[in-house]
Design an enzyme around this catalytic site. Structure first.
Site, PDB file in Angstrom:
ATOM      1  N   HIS A 182       0.853  -1.181   0.000  1.00  0.00           N
ATOM      2  CA  HIS A 182       0.000   0.000   0.000  1.00  0.00           C
ATOM      3  C   HIS A 182       0.888   1.229   0.000  1.00  0.00           C
ATOM      4  CE1 HIS A 182      -3.166   2.812   1.046  1.00  0.00           C
ATOM      5  NE2 HIS A 182      -3.983   1.878   0.625  1.00  0.00           N
ATOM      6  N   ASP A 212      -8.064  -5.114   0.029  1.00  0.00           N
ATOM      7  CA  ASP A 212      -8.654  -5.959  -1.004  1.00  0.00           C
ATOM      8  C   ASP A 212      -8.180  -7.394  -0.997  1.00  0.00           C
ATOM      9  OD1 ASP A 212     -10.498  -4.278  -2.045  1.00  0.00           O
ATOM     10  OD2 ASP A 212      -8.990  -3.152  -3.150  1.00  0.00           O
TER      11      ASP A 212
HETATM   12  N1  ACO Z   1       4.238  -7.655  -4.918  1.00  0.00           N
HETATM   13  C1  ACO Z   1       5.564  -7.639  -5.090  1.00  0.00           C
HETATM   14  N2  ACO Z   1       6.342  -6.559  -4.929  1.00  0.00           N
HETATM   15  C2  ACO Z   1       5.733  -5.413  -4.573  1.00  0.00           C
HETATM   16  C3  ACO Z   1       4.348  -5.346  -4.367  1.00  0.00           C
HETATM   17  C4  ACO Z   1       3.585  -6.513  -4.546  1.00  0.00           C
HETATM   18  N3  ACO Z   1       2.268  -6.500  -4.361  1.00  0.00           N
HETATM   19  N4  ACO Z   1       4.012  -4.091  -4.019  1.00  0.00           N
HETATM   20  C5  ACO Z   1       5.148  -3.386  -4.015  1.00  0.00           C
HETATM   21  N5  ACO Z   1       6.200  -4.187  -4.336  1.00  0.00           N
HETATM   22  C6  ACO Z   1       7.618  -3.805  -4.384  1.00  0.00           C
HETATM   23  C7  ACO Z   1       7.919  -3.013  -5.642  1.00  0.00           C
HETATM   24  O1  ACO Z   1       8.387  -3.845  -6.683  1.00  0.00           O
HETATM   25  C8  ACO Z   1       8.970  -2.060  -5.152  1.00  0.00           C
HETATM   26  O2  ACO Z   1      10.202  -2.760  -5.111  1.00  0.00           O
HETATM   27  P1  ACO Z   1      11.593  -1.985  -5.415  1.00  0.00           P
HETATM   28  O3  ACO Z   1      11.707  -0.947  -4.337  1.00  0.00           O
HETATM   29  O4  ACO Z   1      12.590  -3.058  -5.317  1.00  0.00           O
HETATM   30  O5  ACO Z   1      11.455  -1.390  -6.784  1.00  0.00           O
HETATM   31  C9  ACO Z   1       8.587  -1.776  -3.715  1.00  0.00           C
HETATM   32  O6  ACO Z   1       7.826  -2.914  -3.287  1.00  0.00           O
HETATM   33  C10 ACO Z   1       7.748  -0.513  -3.541  1.00  0.00           C
HETATM   34  O7  ACO Z   1       6.644  -0.612  -4.428  1.00  0.00           O
HETATM   35  P2  ACO Z   1       6.055   0.619  -5.229  1.00  0.00           P
HETATM   36  O8  ACO Z   1       5.264   0.104  -6.383  1.00  0.00           O
HETATM   37  O9  ACO Z   1       7.148   1.615  -5.509  1.00  0.00           O
HETATM   38  O10 ACO Z   1       5.103   1.226  -4.119  1.00  0.00           O
HETATM   39  P3  ACO Z   1       3.896   2.169  -4.391  1.00  0.00           P
HETATM   40  O11 ACO Z   1       3.614   2.846  -3.105  1.00  0.00           O
HETATM   41  O12 ACO Z   1       4.144   3.004  -5.589  1.00  0.00           O
HETATM   42  O13 ACO Z   1       2.710   1.161  -4.799  1.00  0.00           O
HETATM   43  C11 ACO Z   1       0.901  -0.342  -4.677  1.00  0.00           C
HETATM   44  C12 ACO Z   1       1.715   0.730  -3.942  1.00  0.00           C
HETATM   45  C13 ACO Z   1       0.482   0.179  -6.071  1.00  0.00           C
HETATM   46  C14 ACO Z   1      -0.384  -0.596  -3.886  1.00  0.00           C
HETATM   47  C15 ACO Z   1       1.746  -1.631  -4.814  1.00  0.00           C
HETATM   48  O14 ACO Z   1       2.080  -2.112  -3.539  1.00  0.00           O
HETATM   49  C16 ACO Z   1       1.037  -2.723  -5.624  1.00  0.00           C
HETATM   50  O15 ACO Z   1       1.134  -2.726  -6.859  1.00  0.00           O
HETATM   51  N6  ACO Z   1       0.294  -3.668  -4.934  1.00  0.00           N
HETATM   52  C17 ACO Z   1      -0.462  -4.681  -5.644  1.00  0.00           C
HETATM   53  C18 ACO Z   1      -1.769  -4.081  -6.172  1.00  0.00           C
HETATM   54  C19 ACO Z   1      -2.772  -3.826  -5.064  1.00  0.00           C
HETATM   55  O16 ACO Z   1      -3.029  -4.657  -4.205  1.00  0.00           O
HETATM   56  N7  ACO Z   1      -3.379  -2.615  -5.124  1.00  0.00           N
HETATM   57  C20 ACO Z   1      -4.432  -2.215  -4.175  1.00  0.00           C
HETATM   58  C21 ACO Z   1      -3.956  -1.108  -3.292  1.00  0.00           C
HETATM   59  S1  ACO Z   1      -5.162  -0.734  -2.088  1.00  0.00           S
HETATM   60  C22 ACO Z   1      -6.314   0.139  -2.884  1.00  0.00           C
HETATM   61  O17 ACO Z   1      -6.069   0.853  -3.855  1.00  0.00           O
HETATM   62  C23 ACO Z   1      -7.613   0.077  -2.381  1.00  0.00           C
END
Ligand code: ACO
Length: 427
Positions: free
Chosen positions: A306, A363
């Site tokens: 998140h 979710d």
């Molecule tokens: N699985 C694997 N790796 C992940 C995940 C995941 N679900 N989420 C983040 N990471 C990793 C990224 O690859 C990144 O790694 P790095 O630093 O080595 O490049 C690091 O964790 C940080 O991730 P970001 O994408 O930069 O974090 P951001 O805050 O931009 O994204 C997000 C948050 C979009 C929710 C992300 O965690 C994600 O894509 N999760 C899966 C989708 C999801 O469940 N979305 C619902 C969110 S809740 C909502 O909107 C109601």
């Protein structure tokens, strides 16, 4: 007021520090460009406050979420969705009389103009219900042209709010009926908000239908948990569209589109699809954890991580508990619940997820409850939109009342420098 200093090119620029009611501090950089020529660069607004807001407070480190000061745990346990909607939109819990007026007003506007059926008929059954929902909401602008101007009068804005709250469940259920190729079911104003929605979703014209109170109560809780979440992608979209003085309906329609993506509200559908894929692949959760960790693989563990919660998502805690109890009460034995639990356990022990502070979000378990309630996977994000509606409305209204300027970020240009046009025959 305290100040922060920005040093650049031998100069010191003093910027005021704004402090919120929960002691969050922000450097106000409104004048930075005019005094120094500098702008700030923050793709994805990861550390940028786009607005001040008195609606929702969350502390991602401590896992706190409050609507208008009230903890989400208390609201999810004791309140109703429409009471929470009133709280978010109008700023305080309603008196008994105000609550009755509000719910009655909403009941009276659940019916949509018969011509919406013609619009619905234009969509093929394969249309995703989110696309249908945002289109139907945009179409509201055609039926209520007086609501196009958000400056017209407070009464007209308030009427637009009531209509939006009343008609979204009708549109949502009709989007489902369209996907099924079934005739639509008209709203039943004797019923409460959730039971009426369930009836429009599941009733057949030839049968009597009564919503299971366990299902209604679970839905009520899910909607409350999704009702607002401050400046997320869809809410920021609603505010930015509304900042151009576009109508409430067009702003909400844009919010629905923003919610649709799998990194935001679309995650609940993506979670179930992922859990099913793992089940069909023999239930090997390790394999999928490794895929999620592999930099060369685009796969992410859906429902994990998140932008703001870095310890736990308080909504996920409530939903996980609710999932257990709803499945038990309904006597549903869903094998993907076990896969979800196994995946969560393994991820929470895995250094990759621990170091990056990736926890289940709202979710991860919501789709499992929706499945148990009989809601099809392609409707999960629509359910999220139903829940988020009062938050979008409240944020839109706050933005209008604060007379916020049109949203218009800056950029740092990285393209070609000036060059002369070359005729097509000479290229
Ligand atoms: N699985 C694997 N790796 C992940 C995940 C995941 N679900 N989420 C983040 N990471 C990793 C990224 O690859 C990144 O790694 P790095 O630093 O080595 O490049 C690091 O964790 C940080 O991730 P970001 O994408 O930069 O974090 P951001 O805050 O931009 O994204 C997000 C948050 C979009 C929710 C992300 O965690 C994600 O894509 N999760 C899966 C989708 C999801 O469940 N979305 C619902 C969110 S809740 C909502 O909107 C109601």
């Amino acid at each position: 007021m305290s100040k922060a200093e920005i040093r650049f090119d031998g100069q010191v620029y003093e910027m005021p520090v704004f402090e919120g009611t929960e002691n969050e501090k922000a450097i106000e950089i409104k004048t930075l460009r005019s005094v120094s020529g500098l702008v700030t660069l923050d793709p994805g607004y990861k550390n940028t406050g786009a607005t001040t807001s008195a609606i929702t407070f969350l502390d991602g480190e401590k896992g706190i979420l409050r609507y208008r000061g009230y903890p989400i745990e208390q609201l999810a346990e004791k309140s109703t969705f429409l009471e929470v909607a009133y709280l978010l939109i109008y700023g305080d819990l309603p008196s008994k009389q105000k609550y009755e007026e509000f719910t009655q007003n909403i009941r009276e506007h659940t019916l949509v103009h018969e011509d919406f059926k013609t619009i619905l008929d234009g969509f093929p059954s394969a249309a995703h219900p989110m696309g249908v929902l945002s289109s139907m909401v945009t179409a509201l602008t055609a039926f209520y042209p007086e609501a196009l101007d958000p400056n017209r009068s407070w009464e007209s804005v308030d009427m637009g709010i009531i209509r939006m709250m009343a008609k979204l469940p009708t549109f949502a259920a009709w989007a489902h009926k369209n996907a099924k190729g079934h005739p639509v079911i008209y709203p039943d104003n004797r019923l409460d908000y959730c039971s009426n929605f369930l009836k429009m979703m599941f009733a057949l014209p030839s049968e009597d239908y009564e919503a299971d109170p366990v299902v209604s109560a679970a839905l009520e809780k899910l909607l409350i948990l999704h009702a607002d979440h401050e400046q997320n992608c869809s809410t920021s979209t609603v505010r930015i569209v509304g900042s151009s003085q576009a109508s409430l309906a067009s702003s909400i329609s844009a919010g629905i589109s923003a919610l649709w993506g799998p990194l935001h509200g679309g995650a609940n559908q993506a979670v179930i699809e992922m859990l099913e894929a793992i089940k069909n692949d023999g239930g090997d959760t390790k394999k999928y954890l490794n895929k999620a960790k592999d930099k060369d693989d685009t796969f992410r563990l859906m429902g994990f991580g998140h932008r703001v919660y870095k310890n736990f998502d308080p909504r996920a805690k409530i939903i996980k508990k609710a999932a257990d109890s709803v499945l038990l009460k309904l006597g549903v034995n869903d094998p993907i619940l076990e896969i979800a639990k196994g995946l969560e356990e393994a991820a929470l022990e895995d250094p990759y997820f621990v170091e990056k502070k990736l926890y289940p979000n709202v979710d991860f378990y919501s789709g499992i409850i929706y499945r148990a309630l009989g809601i099809p996977t392609n409707m999960f994000t629509v359910m999220f939109a139903l829940g988020r509606l009062p938050g979008w409305i409240a944020q839109w209204k706050e933005m209008r009342e604060n007379n916020e300027p049109i949203g218009r970020p800056r950029q740092i240009y990285t393209g070609a420098n000036e060059r002369d046009y070359v005729d097509v025959n000479a290229r």
